[in-house]
Design a protein around this motif. Structure first.
Motif, PDB file in Angstrom:
ATOM      1  N   ARG A 214      -6.869  -8.076   1.270  1.00 13.44           N
ATOM      2  CA  ARG A 214      -7.415  -9.187   1.236  1.00 13.44           C
ATOM      3  C   ARG A 214      -6.840 -10.279  -0.054  1.00 13.44           C
ATOM      4  O   ARG A 214      -6.662 -11.015   0.151  1.00 13.44           O
ATOM      5  N   GLU A 215      -6.783  -9.622  -0.878  1.00 18.39           N
ATOM      6  CA  GLU A 215      -6.507 -10.299  -2.497  1.00 18.39           C
ATOM      7  C   GLU A 215      -5.169 -10.755  -2.318  1.00 18.39           C
ATOM      8  O   GLU A 215      -4.801 -11.855  -2.775  1.00 18.39           O
ATOM      9  N   LEU A 216      -4.319 -10.006  -1.636  1.00 18.25           N
ATOM     10  CA  LEU A 216      -2.623 -10.250  -1.625  1.00 18.25           C
ATOM     11  C   LEU A 216      -2.590 -11.084  -0.427  1.00 18.25           C
ATOM     12  O   LEU A 216      -1.579 -11.624  -0.301  1.00 18.25           O
ATOM     13  N   GLY A 217      -3.528 -11.322   0.603  1.00 14.06           N
ATOM     14  CA  GLY A 217      -3.447 -12.065   1.802  1.00 14.06           C
ATOM     15  C   GLY A 217      -2.789 -11.428   2.812  1.00 14.06           C
ATOM     16  O   GLY A 217      -2.067 -12.127   3.796  1.00 14.06           O
ATOM     17  N   TYR A 218      -2.662 -10.268   2.719  1.00 20.40           N
ATOM     18  CA  TYR A 218      -2.093  -9.345   3.615  1.00 20.40           C
ATOM     19  C   TYR A 218      -3.091  -9.122   5.101  1.00 20.40           C
ATOM     20  O   TYR A 218      -4.367  -8.849   4.653  1.00 20.40           O
ATOM     21  N   SER A 219      -2.484  -8.738   6.127  1.00 22.72           N
ATOM     22  CA  SER A 219      -3.240  -8.307   7.197  1.00 22.72           C
ATOM     23  C   SER A 219      -3.870  -6.824   7.061  1.00 22.72           C
ATOM     24  O   SER A 219      -3.443  -6.221   6.214  1.00 22.72           O
ATOM     25  N   ARG A 220      -4.872  -6.712   7.525  1.00 25.27           N
ATOM     26  CA  ARG A 220      -5.631  -5.318   7.640  1.00 25.27           C
ATOM     27  C   ARG A 220      -4.602  -4.382   7.892  1.00 25.27           C
ATOM     28  O   ARG A 220      -3.799  -4.239   8.976  1.00 25.27           O
ATOM     29  N   ASN A 221      -4.844  -3.188   7.086  1.00 28.93           N
ATOM     30  CA  ASN A 221      -3.793  -2.004   7.292  1.00 28.93           C
ATOM     31  C   ASN A 221      -1.981  -2.169   7.024  1.00 28.93           C
ATOM     32  O   ASN A 221      -1.494  -1.568   7.268  1.00 28.93           O
ATOM     33  N   ALA A 222      -1.928  -3.440   6.434  1.00 26.84           N
ATOM     34  CA  ALA A 222      -0.703  -3.787   6.168  1.00 26.84           C
ATOM     35  C   ALA A 222       0.029  -2.921   5.323  1.00 26.84           C
ATOM     36  O   ALA A 222       1.249  -2.351   5.417  1.00 26.84           O
ATOM     37  N   LEU A 223      -0.702  -2.447   4.086  1.00 24.71           N
ATOM     38  CA  LEU A 223      -0.154  -1.231   3.450  1.00 24.71           C
ATOM     39  C   LEU A 223      -0.105   0.066   3.917  1.00 24.71           C
ATOM     40  O   LEU A 223       0.768   0.933   3.405  1.00 24.71           O
ATOM     41  N   ASN A 224      -1.041   0.318   4.959  1.00 25.63           N
ATOM     42  CA  ASN A 224      -0.926   1.703   5.467  1.00 25.63           C
ATOM     43  C   ASN A 224       0.172   1.829   6.312  1.00 25.63           C
ATOM     44  O   ASN A 224       0.798   2.904   6.766  1.00 25.63           O
ATOM     45  N   ASN A 225       1.039   0.544   6.695  1.00 23.48           N
ATOM     46  CA  ASN A 225       2.244   0.725   7.374  1.00 23.48           C
ATOM     47  C   ASN A 225       3.242   1.392   6.561  1.00 23.48           C
ATOM     48  O   ASN A 225       4.368   1.782   7.327  1.00 23.48           O
ATOM     49  N   TYR A 226       3.063   1.521   5.420  1.00 27.53           N
ATOM     50  CA  TYR A 226       4.260   2.004   4.593  1.00 27.53           C
ATOM     51  C   TYR A 226       4.135   3.770   4.390  1.00 27.53           C
ATOM     52  O   TYR A 226       4.625   4.179   3.794  1.00 27.53           O
ATOM     53  N   LYS A 227       3.238   4.077   5.392  1.00 35.24           N
ATOM     54  CA  LYS A 227       2.998   5.733   5.116  1.00 35.24           C
ATOM     55  C   LYS A 227       4.268   6.498   5.358  1.00 35.24           C
ATOM     56  O   LYS A 227       4.333   7.412   5.015  1.00 35.24           O
ATOM     57  N   ASN A 228       4.865   6.032   6.481  1.00 38.91           N
ATOM     58  CA  ASN A 228       6.041   6.680   6.842  1.00 38.91           C
ATOM     59  C   ASN A 228       7.110   6.270   6.216  1.00 38.91           C
ATOM     60  O   ASN A 228       7.102   5.159   5.505  1.00 38.91           O
ATOM     61  N   ILE A 229       8.304   6.689   6.335  1.00 37.61           N
ATOM     62  CA  ILE A 229       9.390   6.344   5.498  1.00 37.61           C
ATOM     63  C   ILE A 229       9.711   4.942   5.667  1.00 37.61           C
ATOM     64  O   ILE A 229      11.084   4.715   5.772  1.00 37.61           O
ATOM     65  N   ILE A 230       9.026   4.018   5.491  1.00 37.64           N
ATOM     66  CA  ILE A 230       9.349   2.560   5.683  1.00 37.64           C
ATOM     67  C   ILE A 230       9.072   2.034   4.407  1.00 37.64           C
ATOM     68  O   ILE A 230       8.009   2.347   3.600  1.00 37.64           O
ATOM     69  N   GLU A 231      10.080   1.264   3.782  1.00 41.63           N
ATOM     70  CA  GLU A 231       9.871   0.394   2.466  1.00 41.63           C
ATOM     71  C   GLU A 231       9.501  -0.990   2.649  1.00 41.63           C
ATOM     72  O   GLU A 231       9.921  -1.416   3.694  1.00 41.63           O
ATOM     73  N   PRO A 232       8.766  -1.722   1.829  1.00 43.65           N
ATOM     74  CA  PRO A 232       8.494  -3.004   2.016  1.00 43.65           C
ATOM     75  C   PRO A 232       9.872  -4.102   1.960  1.00 43.65           C
ATOM     76  O   PRO A 232      10.881  -3.515   1.324  1.00 43.65           O
ATOM     77  N   SER A 233       9.595  -5.023   2.255  1.00 42.33           N
ATOM     78  CA  SER A 233      10.600  -6.150   1.879  1.00 42.33           C
ATOM     79  C   SER A 233      10.726  -6.399   0.433  1.00 42.33           C
ATOM     80  O   SER A 233       9.840  -6.041  -0.313  1.00 42.33           O
ATOM     81  N   GLY A 234      11.931  -7.112   0.016  1.00 37.65           N
ATOM     82  CA  GLY A 234      12.055  -7.266  -1.527  1.00 37.65           C
ATOM     83  C   GLY A 234      10.738  -8.100  -1.963  1.00 37.65           C
ATOM     84  O   GLY A 234      10.289  -7.890  -3.060  1.00 37.65           O
ATOM     85  N   SER A 235      10.542  -9.298  -1.265  1.00 37.65           N
ATOM     86  CA  SER A 235       9.585 -10.397  -1.856  1.00 37.65           C
ATOM     87  C   SER A 235       8.315  -9.267  -1.779  1.00 37.65           C
ATOM     88  O   SER A 235       7.408  -9.542  -2.726  1.00 37.65           O
TER      89      SER A 235
ATOM     90  N   LEU B 141       7.639  -5.985  -2.122  1.00 35.71           N
ATOM     91  CA  LEU B 141       7.800  -5.329  -3.358  1.00 35.71           C
ATOM     92  C   LEU B 141       7.448  -5.987  -4.815  1.00 35.71           C
ATOM     93  O   LEU B 141       6.715  -5.413  -5.508  1.00 35.71           O
ATOM     94  N   LEU B 142       8.159  -6.946  -4.611  1.00 38.04           N
ATOM     95  CA  LEU B 142       7.831  -7.897  -6.075  1.00 38.04           C
ATOM     96  C   LEU B 142       6.473  -8.179  -6.097  1.00 38.04           C
ATOM     97  O   LEU B 142       5.930  -8.230  -7.372  1.00 38.04           O
ATOM     98  N   LYS B 143       5.981  -8.685  -5.057  1.00 37.06           N
ATOM     99  CA  LYS B 143       4.623  -9.121  -5.289  1.00 37.06           C
ATOM    100  C   LYS B 143       3.538  -7.906  -5.697  1.00 37.06           C
ATOM    101  O   LYS B 143       2.666  -8.245  -6.402  1.00 37.06           O
ATOM    102  N   LEU B 144       3.786  -6.691  -4.976  1.00 37.67           N
ATOM    103  CA  LEU B 144       2.912  -5.600  -5.289  1.00 37.67           C
ATOM    104  C   LEU B 144       3.144  -4.934  -6.625  1.00 37.67           C
ATOM    105  O   LEU B 144       2.125  -4.858  -7.344  1.00 37.67           O
ATOM    106  N   ALA B 145       4.438  -5.206  -7.201  1.00 40.26           N
ATOM    107  CA  ALA B 145       4.671  -4.734  -8.637  1.00 40.26           C
ATOM    108  C   ALA B 145       3.985  -5.828  -9.646  1.00 40.26           C
ATOM    109  O   ALA B 145       3.397  -5.211 -10.213  1.00 40.26           O
ATOM    110  N   ARG B 146       3.977  -7.147  -9.204  1.00 43.96           N
ATOM    111  CA  ARG B 146       3.422  -7.986 -10.259  1.00 43.96           C
ATOM    112  C   ARG B 146       1.640  -7.587  -9.947  1.00 43.96           C
ATOM    113  O   ARG B 146       1.025  -7.761 -10.833  1.00 43.96           O
ATOM    114  N   TYR B 147       1.278  -7.372  -8.780  1.00 45.22           N
ATOM    115  CA  TYR B 147      -0.317  -7.283  -8.911  1.00 45.22           C
ATOM    116  C   TYR B 147      -0.528  -6.166  -9.618  1.00 45.22           C
ATOM    117  O   TYR B 147      -1.682  -6.234 -10.208  1.00 45.22           O
ATOM    118  N   PHE B 148       0.160  -4.818  -9.335  1.00 49.09           N
ATOM    119  CA  PHE B 148      -0.215  -3.703  -9.991  1.00 49.09           C
ATOM    120  C   PHE B 148       0.291  -3.659 -11.588  1.00 49.09           C
ATOM    121  O   PHE B 148       0.099  -2.719 -12.082  1.00 49.09           O
TER     122      PHE B 148
END
Length: 111
Positions: free
Chosen positions: A27-48, A50-57
């Motif tokens: 919610r804080e990042l403006g992502y849809s529900r379960n957006a982060l859980n989609n990375y559970k399998n061998i899927i990596e985020p887009s570059g943008s 990835l950068l947004k998550l790195a800045r957030y954390f």
């Protein structure tokens, strides 16, 4: 059952350290529900993303994708939240002593 990606394992770890739920972070990042859980399998985020998550954390993108063993940035709040109450009190006493020593050893001039 497939293996979790390095990215997802690291993401889970820093989410846990943050003391927030995955849904709250989404919610804080403006992502849809379960957006982060989609990375559970061998899927990596887009570059943008990835950068947004790195800045957030407050970690490096390299850490999130497994190219660095430790986050290059330290979020003191995350570290503090991971401490138990006794450790937090010990940290407080340490900081108070440190500040008192700085003040005691600082020469103030009357300019």
């Amino acid at each position: 059952m497939s293996e979790e990606s390095v990215f997802y394992k690291r993401l889970k770890g820093i989410v846990k350290q943050s003391g927030k739920s995955v849904n709250q972070i989404e919610r804080e990042l403006g992502y849809s529900r379960n957006a982060l859980n989609n990375y559970k399998n061998i899927i990596e985020p887009s570059g943008s993303r990835l950068l947004k998550l790195a800045r957030y954390f407050k970690v490096s993108p390299e850490f999130l994708i497994g190219e660095a063993e430790a986050p290059s940035q330290t979020n003191i709040e995350i570290i503090f939240k991971s401490l138990n109450e006794k450790q937090k009190l010990e940290m407080l006493k340490f900081c108070q002593n440190w500040v008192e020593n700085i003040i005691k050893n600082t020469q103030f001039s009357d300019k």
